[in-house]
Design a protein around this motif. Sequence first.
Motif, PDB file in Angstrom:
ATOM      1  N   TYR A  60     -14.113   6.280   4.965  1.00 55.59           N
ATOM      2  CA  TYR A  60     -13.356   5.033   4.802  1.00 55.59           C
ATOM      3  C   TYR A  60     -14.060   3.876   5.497  1.00 55.59           C
ATOM      4  O   TYR A  60     -14.104   2.750   4.980  1.00 55.59           O
ATOM      5  CB  TYR A  60     -11.950   5.188   5.364  1.00 55.59           C
ATOM      6  CG  TYR A  60     -11.004   5.993   4.505  1.00 55.59           C
ATOM      7  CD1 TYR A  60     -11.306   6.268   3.179  1.00 55.59           C
ATOM      8  CD2 TYR A  60      -9.797   6.471   5.015  1.00 55.59           C
ATOM      9  CE1 TYR A  60     -10.438   7.002   2.394  1.00 55.59           C
ATOM     10  CE2 TYR A  60      -8.925   7.206   4.229  1.00 55.59           C
ATOM     11  CZ  TYR A  60      -9.252   7.476   2.920  1.00 55.59           C
ATOM     12  OH  TYR A  60      -8.392   8.200   2.141  1.00 55.59           O
ATOM     13  N   ALA A  61     -14.588   4.148   6.694  1.00 57.10           N
ATOM     14  CA  ALA A  61     -15.266   3.080   7.438  1.00 57.10           C
ATOM     15  C   ALA A  61     -16.501   2.589   6.680  1.00 57.10           C
ATOM     16  O   ALA A  61     -16.753   1.375   6.601  1.00 57.10           O
ATOM     17  CB  ALA A  61     -15.656   3.587   8.827  1.00 57.10           C
ATOM     18  N   ALA A  62     -17.262   3.534   6.109  1.00 58.41           N
ATOM     19  CA  ALA A  62     -18.454   3.144   5.342  1.00 58.41           C
ATOM     20  C   ALA A  62     -18.064   2.357   4.093  1.00 58.41           C
ATOM     21  O   ALA A  62     -18.680   1.331   3.768  1.00 58.41           O
ATOM     22  CB  ALA A  62     -19.266   4.379   4.969  1.00 58.41           C
ATOM     23  N   GLN A  63     -17.043   2.837   3.400  1.00 59.97           N
ATOM     24  CA  GLN A  63     -16.602   2.117   2.210  1.00 59.97           C
ATOM     25  C   GLN A  63     -16.031   0.750   2.572  1.00 59.97           C
ATOM     26  O   GLN A  63     -16.177  -0.218   1.813  1.00 59.97           O
ATOM     27  CB  GLN A  63     -15.556   2.949   1.469  1.00 59.97           C
ATOM     28  CG  GLN A  63     -16.127   4.216   0.847  1.00 59.97           C
ATOM     29  CD  GLN A  63     -15.063   5.042   0.156  1.00 59.97           C
ATOM     30  OE1 GLN A  63     -14.547   4.668  -0.886  1.00 59.97           O
ATOM     31  NE2 GLN A  63     -14.728   6.187   0.742  1.00 59.97           N
ATOM     32  N   GLY A  64     -15.387   0.655   3.729  1.00 63.16           N
ATOM     33  CA  GLY A  64     -14.888  -0.635   4.183  1.00 63.16           C
ATOM     34  C   GLY A  64     -16.017  -1.617   4.438  1.00 63.16           C
ATOM     35  O   GLY A  64     -15.917  -2.805   4.087  1.00 63.16           O
ATOM     36  N   ARG A  65     -17.125  -1.114   5.036  1.00 58.87           N
ATOM     37  CA  ARG A  65     -18.279  -1.990   5.267  1.00 58.87           C
ATOM     38  C   ARG A  65     -18.902  -2.418   3.937  1.00 58.87           C
ATOM     39  O   ARG A  65     -19.336  -3.569   3.790  1.00 58.87           O
ATOM     40  CB  ARG A  65     -19.316  -1.276   6.134  1.00 58.87           C
ATOM     41  CG  ARG A  65     -18.854  -1.061   7.574  1.00 58.87           C
ATOM     42  CD  ARG A  65     -20.019  -0.694   8.478  1.00 58.87           C
ATOM     43  NE  ARG A  65     -20.622   0.576   8.098  1.00 58.87           N
ATOM     44  CZ  ARG A  65     -20.220   1.762   8.540  1.00 58.87           C
ATOM     45  NH1 ARG A  65     -19.184   1.826   9.379  1.00 58.87           N
ATOM     46  NH2 ARG A  65     -20.813   2.873   8.161  1.00 58.87           N
ATOM     47  N   GLN A  66     -18.940  -1.509   2.976  1.00 55.78           N
ATOM     48  CA  GLN A  66     -19.435  -1.884   1.653  1.00 55.78           C
ATOM     49  C   GLN A  66     -18.569  -2.982   1.040  1.00 55.78           C
ATOM     50  O   GLN A  66     -19.092  -3.968   0.503  1.00 55.78           O
ATOM     51  CB  GLN A  66     -19.467  -0.664   0.739  1.00 55.78           C
ATOM     52  CG  GLN A  66     -20.525   0.365   1.065  1.00 55.78           C
ATOM     53  CD  GLN A  66     -20.508   1.531   0.095  1.00 55.78           C
ATOM     54  OE1 GLN A  66     -19.579   1.685  -0.694  1.00 55.78           O
ATOM     55  NE2 GLN A  66     -21.536   2.369   0.151  1.00 55.78           N
TER      56      GLN A  66
END
Length: 479
Positions: A344-350
Amino acid sequence: MSATRLIARDELRLMARNRVAVVATLLLVLLTLVAVANSWAHQRSLADQRARHAHAAEAAFKAQPDRHPHRVVHYGTFIFRPLGPLAAFDPGVDAFTGNSMFLEGHRQNTANFGDVRQSSLLVRFGQLTPAFVLQVVAPLLLVFLGYGGLARETERGTLRLLMLQGATRGQVVRGKLAALGIVAILIGLPAMVGFVLIAGQTGSLLLSMLAIALGYFAYLALWAILITLVSASVRCGRDALLALVALWAVVAVLLPRVVPDVASAVVPIENRMQTDVAIARDLRRMGDSHDPDDPHYARFKQGVLARYGVARVEDLPVNYNGLLGMEGERLTTSLFDRYTGKSYAAQGRQNDLVVAAGVFSPAIALRSLSMAAAGTDFAGHRRFLDQAEAYRYALVQMLNRMQAEAVGYADDTAEDAGADRRKRVSAENWKAMPQFRFVGPTGAELARCALPGLGVLLAWLACGALLLARASSRLGDRR
């Protein structure tokens, strides 16, 4: 009548005399109406299909016979993500993320069966929805209608005649802009009417609907300003047309499709296979509940015996296997949540990178606003995943507790001929299990999520207006 109104009226009259412009406008209105009807019918069909499958899955779960609770843990059940009332206007990521999940013990599955995997590749370019028409097609029509508004006057030399007759530079620009703005309103109105009809059928989300309407009209107003700005900055209509078509291709088509790929390259995410391998590795390190010598579960066993004041698991007032299942599910779920949080954190940064790219493309800002206000963005999908996981964990732990309290340890470990029958619990227990009910966001929450995209659009609008004012002051100076 003021000069601005006269110029706007004459510009509209000139557009009305252009048969190509009239036909193109009518075709766009017709396309918008078709998009509204098609999107509504498609979403209605999807909603009915998901409701039907959800009912079938629920009926199958409740129709199970008397059986051991742990068998029900592995039997699992399907749940389906319901469509929000605004999804027909802008389906967002729903076609790509999947709409159903299989819930079972010891596993955290992902959503499956997205429309893109079951449809034509054209779905990847853009579904025929009102949002797609307004984001991509409508600006192109405005370009062809308004590219020559001021460039034509400069090229033909009629601009100086207007100024000699008493019209100021600002009045000429405002008249041309007003005419194009009226056309933009007429273009956006059918989509907004269809939007209200679609959304008003299943629930009132007034604030989010207002945010979407404001965002789209700001977007069309921005294109009217950009078209007028370019037309005021060049000497001939041909140059204005080429510049505007290039701007449309980059801003409305190229960047919205390139930026997500760039964000994926900058912030990579592990695929499902890599995540499963990592989770399996960590599960082995965490401990094995079937190994009596495992350090963690040995400590857990001693803690349970001490809590109940007994020396053997056979003397416990509850079934130790059920307690063991509850502890195992707690540990595995905490591990799943850790990996899910990283994803989720990676997708949030994307997503943050994509939203930030709205500085270079108002179409990206509008898309972010539209999906956020409609509840069909990644945050909306995550909301479903979080609620699904909370329901899965509660359901599995309920079944583990049922094993601990309703199945005796002696019967649970027995292997005689009648042991299997004694391990079962009544089928009435499955019928009493709570059903999954997705709790959607309120209109205020959706509108709040749309504010970043709306802010970027309004910033674009302010910058465009300032540049147009500056270009207006020099209008007609170049020979």
